[in-house]
Enzyme design. Structure first.
Site, PDB file in Angstrom:
ATOM      1  N   GLU A 228       5.639 -11.499  16.228  1.00  0.00           N
ATOM      2  CA  GLU A 228       4.437 -12.121  15.395  1.00  0.00           C
ATOM      3  C   GLU A 228       4.778 -13.041  14.109  1.00  0.00           C
ATOM      4  O   GLU A 228       5.812 -12.591  13.598  1.00  0.00           O
ATOM      5  CB  GLU A 228       3.689 -10.886  15.034  1.00  0.00           C
ATOM      6  N   GLU A 339      -6.175 -11.099  12.065  1.00  0.00           N
ATOM      7  CA  GLU A 339      -6.563  -9.491  11.962  1.00  0.00           C
ATOM      8  C   GLU A 339      -6.736  -9.253  10.575  1.00  0.00           C
ATOM      9  O   GLU A 339      -6.029  -9.847   9.510  1.00  0.00           O
ATOM     10  CB  GLU A 339      -5.022  -9.141  12.477  1.00  0.00           C
TER      11      GLU A 339
END
Length: 424
Positions: A228, A339
């Site tokens: 990520e 997120e």
């Protein structure tokens, strides 16, 4: 009389025991607290010794960070037992083909869609010498903010969005919410995107807001592999609300392996100019200038390592393939998007913003975007993704809208304010 005497004796004994307890307990409890405190201090000191390597030079950043220039061979990656005799790969064997074909937006004829270059704050006060890498110094207060010394630098579990299971119970169980675009059903060897950068407001220090790419392999059980990269605001991790470049990896669904940035062994950095976890500047503003960053992750066809590039100029380093199980071969899903952590303060949805804090339908200059999203195929070519899906747990809180045009290729706007009249 005899019975009464016994009662008095028992009462006297009880009173004496009580007195002794009052005297001894604070001493013993205090000693236990002292023991626990000194043990925690020792654990923190040991952790800091492992993370903070001896610098060749240190640079004070305007935001309060200290950036240590550490010799490339002394970086945390080489604490890993499998990397003791590792020869650093100073450049990838191959770049994906078609890498710079999508940079039209930077010089777009439409002034509204021109974007600007981004830097890191610490650059104002110096740069790291050749053969060193910049590492943000970890302080004891950083570790103390974590839930435990052991969990410092790690994400909580269940943070990768699983688009196929929109189970309301799962939303509240994990506390993480997303607004993403994704592709699946093929073998993927990397992904790219250009993301504009904001400073979303965070309601509580134990929450965060980020925008990133996910390179995923395996199931969404305990064997999930994930790489990520993106930007984040995380008061718990960094101690402030600055927007920072970050990376993360895990090979077991965020349980024991992996960490943010260089807070554990794993990622091997080769670049002396960009510090992971450092503040990025300037930032996009509502109805004002827009600033974005380009991120590319790809798998070296020769060595099998996963490489990361920031912008057009900075190849930052790589994750050795042995760190992973599924990603040792290829990724099975790519995700792009935002997120947040929703800790439901006071039993209501958090007002922590995702992206710019605006919904996608507000468009350029107001909402956050990912543009020129691409995937790397088995021939090491950057291609437009096919069959893009979107996913959000609660679209009244955070949403996502995709599009496609000549300058931006495949793109999407995403984000939102969190708590509002439609998101109680």
């Amino acid at each position: 009389m005899v019975g009464g005497g016994r009662g008095e004796n028992r009462a006297l004994l009880a009173a004496l025991c009580l007195c002794l307890w009052v005297i001894i307990c604070p001493l013993s409890c205090g000693a236990r607290r002292l023991e626990v405190g000194s043990k925690q201090t020792l654990n923190i000191q040991n952790r800091l010794k492992r993370i903070n390597k001896k610098p060749v030079k240190s640079i004070q950043s305007p935001d309060g960070d200290i950036i240590d220039c550490v010799h490339i061979s002394k970086q945390p990656a080489f604490d890993h037992p499998y990397l003791k005799d590792h020869k650093i790969q100073m450049r990838p064997s191959y770049h994906p083909e078609g890498l710079f074909a999508d940079n039209k937006a930077a010089s777009s004829s439409n002034p509204k869609e021109r974007t600007n270059l981004i830097n890191q704050l610490w650059h104002q006060n110096g740069k790291c010498p050749e053969n060193t890498i910049p590492i943000r110094r970890t302080k004891s207060v950083d570790v103390l903010r974590a839930s435990s010394v052991k969990r410092y630098g790690k994400k909580k579990q269940r943070t990768a969005p699983q688009p196929r299971s929109v189970n309301p119970d799962l939303i509240h169980q994990s506390g993480h919410q997303h607004a993403i675009a994704y592709v699946e059903g093929d073998k993927y060897y990397g992904a790219k995107a250009t993301i504009n950068v904001w400073e979303p407001k965070i309601q509580q220090s134990n929450e965060f807001s980020l925008s990133q790419l996910w390179i995923l392999g395996g199931s969404f059980g305990e064997d999930l592999n994930s790489i990520e990269v993106g930007w984040q605001v995380s008061p718990d991790l960094y101690g402030d609300n600055n927007t920072r470049l970050f990376t993360y990896w895990t090979s077991d669904a965020y349980q024991a392996t992996g960490c943010y940035n260089l807070l554990c062994s794993g990622f091997i950095q080769i670049n002396s100019e960009i510090a992971m976890g450092a503040s990025i500047s300037p930032l996009s503003s509502y109805r004002g200038s827009q600033y974005d960053i380009s991120i590319l992750i790809w798998k070296d066809p020769n060595e099998g390592n996963w490489w990361m590039q920031f912008g057009n100029d900075y190849v930052l380093g790589y994750w050795p393939s042995f760190l992973f199980s599924y990603l040792a071969d290829s990724a099975s899903m790519i995700e792009w998007g935002g997120e947040v952590v929703n800790s439901e303060p006071d039993g209501e949805h958090t007002s922590t913003q995702m992206g710019s804090g605006r919904f996608p339908d507000e468009g350029f200059g107001k909402a956050s975007y990912f543009r020129n999203i691409q995937v790397v195929d088995g021939s090491n070519n950057l291609k437009a993704p096919k069959g893009i899906g979107t996913f959000t747990e609660q679209s009244n809180c955070y949403d996502v809208q995709t599009g496609n045009n000549g300058d931006w290729g495949h793109y999407f706007y995403y984000g939102g304010p969190g708590k509002n009249s439609n998101c109680p």
